[in-house]
Write a protein that holds these residues in place. Structure first.
Motif, PDB file in Angstrom:
ATOM      1  N   ASP A  62      36.596 -19.084   5.359  1.00 29.75           N
ATOM      2  CA  ASP A  62      35.593 -18.448   4.519  1.00 29.75           C
ATOM      3  C   ASP A  62      35.122 -19.468   3.494  1.00 29.75           C
ATOM      4  OD1 ASP A  62      35.987 -15.988   5.831  1.00 29.75           O
ATOM      5  OD2 ASP A  62      37.715 -15.570   4.563  1.00 29.75           O
ATOM      6  N   GLU A  63      34.156 -19.079   2.666  1.00 31.38           N
ATOM      7  CA  GLU A  63      33.682 -19.965   1.601  1.00 31.38           C
ATOM      8  C   GLU A  63      34.819 -20.310   0.648  1.00 31.38           C
ATOM      9  OE1 GLU A  63      30.603 -21.309   1.127  1.00 31.38           O
ATOM     10  OE2 GLU A  63      29.893 -20.409   2.977  1.00 31.38           O
ATOM     11  N   TRP A  64      34.811 -21.506   0.117  1.00 29.60           N
ATOM     12  CA  TRP A  64      35.782 -21.965  -0.861  1.00 29.60           C
ATOM     13  C   TRP A  64      37.216 -21.613  -0.447  1.00 29.60           C
ATOM     14  CZ3 TRP A  64      33.455 -25.127  -4.096  1.00 29.60           C
ATOM     15  CH2 TRP A  64      32.124 -24.926  -4.380  1.00 29.60           C
ATOM     16  N   PRO A  65      37.707 -22.202   0.619  1.00 36.00           N
ATOM     17  CA  PRO A  65      39.013 -21.795   1.146  1.00 36.00           C
ATOM     18  C   PRO A  65      40.207 -22.146   0.261  1.00 36.00           C
ATOM     19  CG  PRO A  65      38.174 -23.706   2.320  1.00 36.00           C
ATOM     20  CD  PRO A  65      37.083 -23.251   1.400  1.00 36.00           C
ATOM     21  N   GLY A  66      40.041 -23.032  -0.698  1.00 39.79           N
ATOM     22  CA  GLY A  66      41.144 -23.381  -1.586  1.00 39.79           C
ATOM     23  C   GLY A  66      41.848 -24.665  -1.168  1.00 39.79           C
ATOM     24  N   GLN A  67      42.830 -25.079  -1.975  1.00 42.21           N
ATOM     25  CA  GLN A  67      43.512 -26.347  -1.719  1.00 42.21           C
ATOM     26  C   GLN A  67      44.590 -26.240  -0.655  1.00 42.21           C
ATOM     27  OE1 GLN A  67      44.044 -27.558  -6.056  1.00 42.21           O
ATOM     28  NE2 GLN A  67      43.749 -29.509  -4.992  1.00 42.21           N
ATOM     29  N   VAL A  68      45.127 -25.059  -0.405  1.00 44.20           N
ATOM     30  CA  VAL A  68      46.115 -24.857   0.644  1.00 44.20           C
ATOM     31  C   VAL A  68      45.592 -23.741   1.548  1.00 44.20           C
ATOM     32  CG1 VAL A  68      48.489 -24.230   1.183  1.00 44.20           C
ATOM     33  CG2 VAL A  68      48.003 -25.562  -0.875  1.00 44.20           C
ATOM     34  N   SER A  98      39.591 -37.653   6.175  1.00 41.67           N
ATOM     35  CA  SER A  98      40.651 -38.014   5.221  1.00 41.67           C
ATOM     36  C   SER A  98      40.635 -37.040   4.049  1.00 41.67           C
ATOM     37  CB  SER A  98      40.451 -39.450   4.722  1.00 41.67           C
ATOM     38  OG  SER A  98      39.221 -39.546   4.031  1.00 41.67           O
ATOM     39  N   GLY A  99      41.640 -37.195   3.160  1.00 37.30           N
ATOM     40  CA  GLY A  99      41.720 -36.353   1.972  1.00 37.30           C
ATOM     41  C   GLY A  99      42.522 -35.084   2.180  1.00 37.30           C
ATOM     42  N   PHE A 100      43.216 -34.963   3.305  1.00 34.83           N
ATOM     43  CA  PHE A 100      44.010 -33.780   3.601  1.00 34.83           C
ATOM     44  C   PHE A 100      45.283 -34.196   4.329  1.00 34.83           C
ATOM     45  CE2 PHE A 100      41.370 -34.526   7.290  1.00 34.83           C
ATOM     46  CZ  PHE A 100      42.248 -34.367   8.345  1.00 34.83           C
ATOM     47  N   TRP A 101      46.228 -33.270   4.401  1.00 38.91           N
ATOM     48  CA  TRP A 101      47.403 -33.473   5.252  1.00 38.91           C
ATOM     49  C   TRP A 101      47.827 -32.145   5.839  1.00 38.91           C
ATOM     50  CZ3 TRP A 101      52.304 -31.468   4.024  1.00 38.91           C
ATOM     51  CH2 TRP A 101      52.475 -31.005   2.714  1.00 38.91           C
ATOM     52  N   LEU A 102      48.451 -32.217   7.012  1.00 44.29           N
ATOM     53  CA  LEU A 102      48.875 -31.020   7.739  1.00 44.29           C
ATOM     54  C   LEU A 102      50.372 -30.821   7.600  1.00 44.29           C
ATOM     55  CD1 LEU A 102      46.883 -31.511  11.035  1.00 44.29           C
ATOM     56  CD2 LEU A 102      46.573 -29.654   9.409  1.00 44.29           C
ATOM     57  N   PRO A 108      51.920 -23.151  10.012  1.00 46.14           N
ATOM     58  CA  PRO A 108      51.215 -24.387   9.636  1.00 46.14           C
ATOM     59  C   PRO A 108      50.236 -24.172   8.490  1.00 46.14           C
ATOM     60  CG  PRO A 108      50.349 -23.509  11.697  1.00 46.14           C
ATOM     61  CD  PRO A 108      51.526 -22.658  11.331  1.00 46.14           C
ATOM     62  N   ARG A 109      50.049 -25.259   7.730  1.00 49.57           N
ATOM     63  CA  ARG A 109      49.139 -25.217   6.589  1.00 49.57           C
ATOM     64  C   ARG A 109      48.354 -26.515   6.511  1.00 49.57           C
ATOM     65  NH1 ARG A 109      52.421 -23.334   1.372  1.00 49.57           N
ATOM     66  NH2 ARG A 109      50.982 -21.616   1.144  1.00 49.57           N
ATOM     67  N   LEU A 110      47.186 -26.417   5.931  1.00 48.36           N
ATOM     68  CA  LEU A 110      46.345 -27.579   5.660  1.00 48.36           C
ATOM     69  C   LEU A 110      46.290 -27.736   4.148  1.00 48.36           C
ATOM     70  CD1 LEU A 110      44.258 -29.718   6.667  1.00 48.36           C
ATOM     71  CD2 LEU A 110      42.533 -27.928   6.430  1.00 48.36           C
ATOM     72  N   HIS A 111      46.586 -28.944   3.666  1.00 51.14           N
ATOM     73  CA  HIS A 111      46.636 -29.204   2.218  1.00 51.14           C
ATOM     74  C   HIS A 111      45.534 -30.192   1.819  1.00 51.14           C
ATOM     75  CE1 HIS A 111      50.688 -27.429   1.581  1.00 51.14           C
ATOM     76  NE2 HIS A 111      50.839 -27.766   2.853  1.00 51.14           N
ATOM     77  N   TRP A 112      44.902 -29.902   0.692  1.00 52.44           N
ATOM     78  CA  TRP A 112      43.918 -30.792   0.075  1.00 52.44           C
ATOM     79  C   TRP A 112      44.499 -31.207  -1.276  1.00 52.44           C
ATOM     80  CZ3 TRP A 112      39.776 -32.009   3.005  1.00 52.44           C
ATOM     81  CH2 TRP A 112      39.485 -31.173   4.073  1.00 52.44           C
ATOM     82  N   PRO A 113      45.218 -32.319  -1.347  1.00 57.33           N
ATOM     83  CA  PRO A 113      45.921 -32.670  -2.595  1.00 57.33           C
ATOM     84  C   PRO A 113      45.021 -33.000  -3.783  1.00 57.33           C
ATOM     85  CG  PRO A 113      46.273 -34.352  -0.903  1.00 57.33           C
ATOM     86  CD  PRO A 113      45.472 -33.261  -0.277  1.00 57.33           C
TER      87      PRO A 113
END
Length: 180
Positions: A62-68, A98-102, A108-113
């Motif tokens: 969705d819009e603005w999914p957040g950092q995690v 780039s700019g993320f890690w799994l 599972p999660r996607l992170h935007w540090p």
């Protein structure tokens, strides 16, 4: 979050010979029983949010999914890579490399540090226990067998219980994500 699953493996989630033994029926009934086996596997997958055998998962946030971002289907191997694209307002996509890690594993999660994405995302990754029935945890294999037999035994019955059978439900509940 919306997502689709695409089967990669054409293998059965459990050994068909084990299904005959579990159902205690003659081998001549195997073709009919295999239909219930496939339906049982899909029910277990949907109930638990897991991929039994390896699948490609494509999801749109969705819009603005957040950092995690909690990804909808696991398990994800720790070395899996994902293809990520930002979906612009006009519908075009821009690859994000780039700019993320799994974070792999059952959930599972996607992170935007550093920054959180400012648009919707399309993610594609693989999930599942493997490409053959030998990779499946024994209790999940048992749940699929039990559910297939449950579906077979209640087919066409007005009194037949809908949903998961008792043993399949207990086992599948261990794998289901719980959220508040």
């Amino acid at each position: 979050m919306k997502y689709t699953r695409t089967q990669i493996s054409t293998a059965m989630p459990v050994d068909p010979d084990k299904l005959l033994t579990h159902a205690r029926i003659d081998e001549s009934m195997l073709p009919e029983l295999l239909i219930y086996l496939d339906a049982a596997a899909r029910e277990i997958e949907e109930y638990t949010g897991i991929a039994l055998l390896t699948q490609t998962i494509t999801c749109t946030t969705d819009e603005w999914p957040g950092q995690v971002i909690d990804l909808p289907v696991g398990p994800m191997a720790p070395d899996v890579t994902a293809t990520i694209a930002a979906i612009e307002l006009d519908g075009t996509t821009t690859a994000i490399t780039s700019g993320f890690w799994l974070e792999g594993g059952r959930y599972p999660r996607l992170h935007w540090p550093d920054t959180q994405p400012a648009s919707r995302l399309r993610l594609t990754y693989t999930a599942g226990y493997g490409s053959t029935h030998n990779a499946l945890p024994a209790d999940l294999a048992h749940a699929v067998l039990d559910q297939a037999v449950h579906l077979f035994n209640t087919a066409g019955s007005e009194a037949g219980a809908s949903g998961l059978g008792l043993a399949a439900a207990r086992i599948a509940a261990r794998y289901r994500r719980v959220a508040l």
